[in-house]
Design an enzyme around this catalytic site. Structure first.
Site, PDB file in Angstrom:
ATOM      1  N   ARG A  23       0.827  -1.219   0.000  1.00  0.00           N
ATOM      2  CA  ARG A  23       0.000   0.000   0.000  1.00  0.00           C
ATOM      3  C   ARG A  23       0.858   1.264   0.000  1.00  0.00           C
ATOM      4  NH1 ARG A  23      -4.271  -1.819   4.609  1.00  0.00           N
ATOM      5  NH2 ARG A  23      -5.343  -3.436   3.441  1.00  0.00           N
ATOM      6  N   ARG A  27      -3.194   6.305   0.907  1.00  0.00           N
ATOM      7  CA  ARG A  27      -3.815   7.420   1.616  1.00  0.00           C
ATOM      8  C   ARG A  27      -2.888   8.181   2.542  1.00  0.00           C
ATOM      9  NH1 ARG A  27      -9.026   4.521   4.099  1.00  0.00           N
ATOM     10  NH2 ARG A  27      -7.501   2.837   4.331  1.00  0.00           N
ATOM     11  N   ARG A  36      -6.863  11.646  -5.375  1.00  0.00           N
ATOM     12  CA  ARG A  36      -8.066  10.914  -4.981  1.00  0.00           C
ATOM     13  C   ARG A  36      -9.244  11.848  -4.698  1.00  0.00           C
ATOM     14  NH1 ARG A  36     -12.026   8.907  -3.623  1.00  0.00           N
ATOM     15  NH2 ARG A  36     -12.416   7.061  -2.344  1.00  0.00           N
ATOM     16  N   ASP A  72      -6.727  -2.783  -7.193  1.00  0.00           N
ATOM     17  CA  ASP A  72      -7.343  -3.428  -6.040  1.00  0.00           C
ATOM     18  C   ASP A  72      -7.603  -4.881  -6.396  1.00  0.00           C
ATOM     19  OD1 ASP A  72      -9.943  -4.227  -4.327  1.00  0.00           O
ATOM     20  OD2 ASP A  72      -8.860  -2.625  -3.301  1.00  0.00           O
ATOM     21  N   TYR A 147     -14.950 -12.191   0.064  1.00  0.00           N
ATOM     22  CA  TYR A 147     -15.665 -10.944  -0.230  1.00  0.00           C
ATOM     23  C   TYR A 147     -16.957 -11.220  -1.003  1.00  0.00           C
ATOM     24  CZ  TYR A 147     -11.674  -8.199   1.373  1.00  0.00           C
ATOM     25  OH  TYR A 147     -10.694  -7.627   2.142  1.00  0.00           O
TER      26      TYR A 147
END
Length: 339
Positions: A23, A27, A36, A72, A147
């Site tokens: 990652r 963020r 973003r 992703d 998921y």
């Protein structure tokens, strides 16, 4: 090109220990937040030019030794026909779950160049820009299946294990379909120019070893075997997988990814003649400089007998990590390992 990462993956001698962070394009970087702020997460994933921009950010800002494709693991699930959305604070959501044969039958095995052409375009564009190797990736079938079955993230995985234990034929049918799609997807990434491929098994650690062997491991092995023809290093990361290390070592991967829940020296003794990647706690980046330096030095010392070692976190970098701390860790790894 700086190929230190690739040489470490192959167990070759390097002048220093290469580092990248899971990652790393994300963020915690203000530069990422700026990009973003103008698009949704899915829009970002499907815009090759923006994906290139955010993939390059940690390379330019932090001096990482490898880039990982910005995407992703669930992008492929959407391409298979499972409507996907991302909600702030809630994460990925599948409005339609896969818990019966009818919903499984609706999933397709897509042509990756058609259904996920934006991923392949991103890889091709990055190859023109990068001075370090590019890692492509996918989610391992078990992790992706959770998921689809749960409809999103879960803490107890009730629906997943209920399906696994009460309808094993249906569960295996889902795993087989995800596996076939993943093989095509990763092969397309290799053809597009990815120089290493990582299989993320984020939820493998929820399984007992005997259940992992029956319900997850055969599909990991099948995927990795299908990629050998491309002669790129293969990395398998089973999160919370200290109980599964022997399986990881025999999976067909060239590099075994490690989380922080095991001493790396012990892990190296168990995986044998394999390169390893990891394994510092992501929160250890918050340590003051002297303690972070000591932590990194200890990890480097403990990893000295590995066939090859790529320094990484034991999971993704946390979104509130100060970028200066990530940069400090990179600089320390380079400095201490080159002595």
């Amino acid at each position: 090109m700086n190929d230190t990462f690739l040489r470490a993956c192959r167990g070759e001698k390097t002048d220093y220990t290469p580092i990248w962070m899971m990652r790393q394009a994300g963020r915690y970087l203000p530069e990422y937040q700026k990009v973003r702020g103008n698009v949704t997460f899915l829009e970002l994933c499907k815009s090759p030019e923006l994906c290139v921009e955010v993939t390059l950010q940690p390379i330019d800002l932090l001096n990482m030794d490898a880039a990982i494709l910005f995407s992703d693991i669930l992008i492929l699930m959407e391409a298979m026909g499972a409507p996907l959305d991302f909600h702030e604070g809630k994460g990925p959501v599948f409005a339609t779950t896969v818990r019966d044969q009818a919903s499984l039958d609706k999933l397709i095995i897509p042509d990756p160049d058609e259904a996920t052409g934006f991923v392949m375009e991103t890889i091709k564009l990055l190859k023109k820009e990068l001075k370090v190797p590019l890692i492509g990736f996918a989610g391992a079938p078990f992790t992706c299946a959770t998921y689809l079955i749960e409809g999103g993230s879960s803490k107890v995985f009730w629906e997943t294990k209920k399906l696994m234990f009460t309808q094993p034929e249906l569960f295996h049918g889902l795993m087989e379909k995800i596996t076939e799609a993943t093989i095509l997807y990763l092969q397309a990434q290799a053809r597009a120019g990815a120089q290493a491929l990582q299989l993320f098994d984020s939820w493998a650690g929820i399984l007992a070893p005997c259940d992992y062997e029956e319900f997850a491991y055969p599909y990991v092995r099948k995927i990795l075997a299908s990629l050998k023809q491309y002669d790129v290093p293969l990395i398998y990361f089973a999160n919370n997988g200290a109980t599964l290390l022997e399986y990881s070592a025999e999976s067909g991967a060239d590099v075994v990814g490690l989380d922080w829940r095991i001493n790396i020296k012990d892990a190296i003794a168990r995986v044998g003649n394999k390169a390893v990647q990891g394994n510092i706690d992501p929160f250890a980046l918050l340590l003051p400089e002297d303690k972070l330096k000591n932590r990194i030095q200890r990890l480097l010392d403990d990893a000295k007998d590995a066939r090859g070692h790529i320094f990484n976190l034991g999971h993704g970098i946390h979104q509130f990590t100060p970028p200066a701390q990530a940069k400090l860790a990179v600089d320390l790894v380079h400095e201490l390992s080159s002595k």
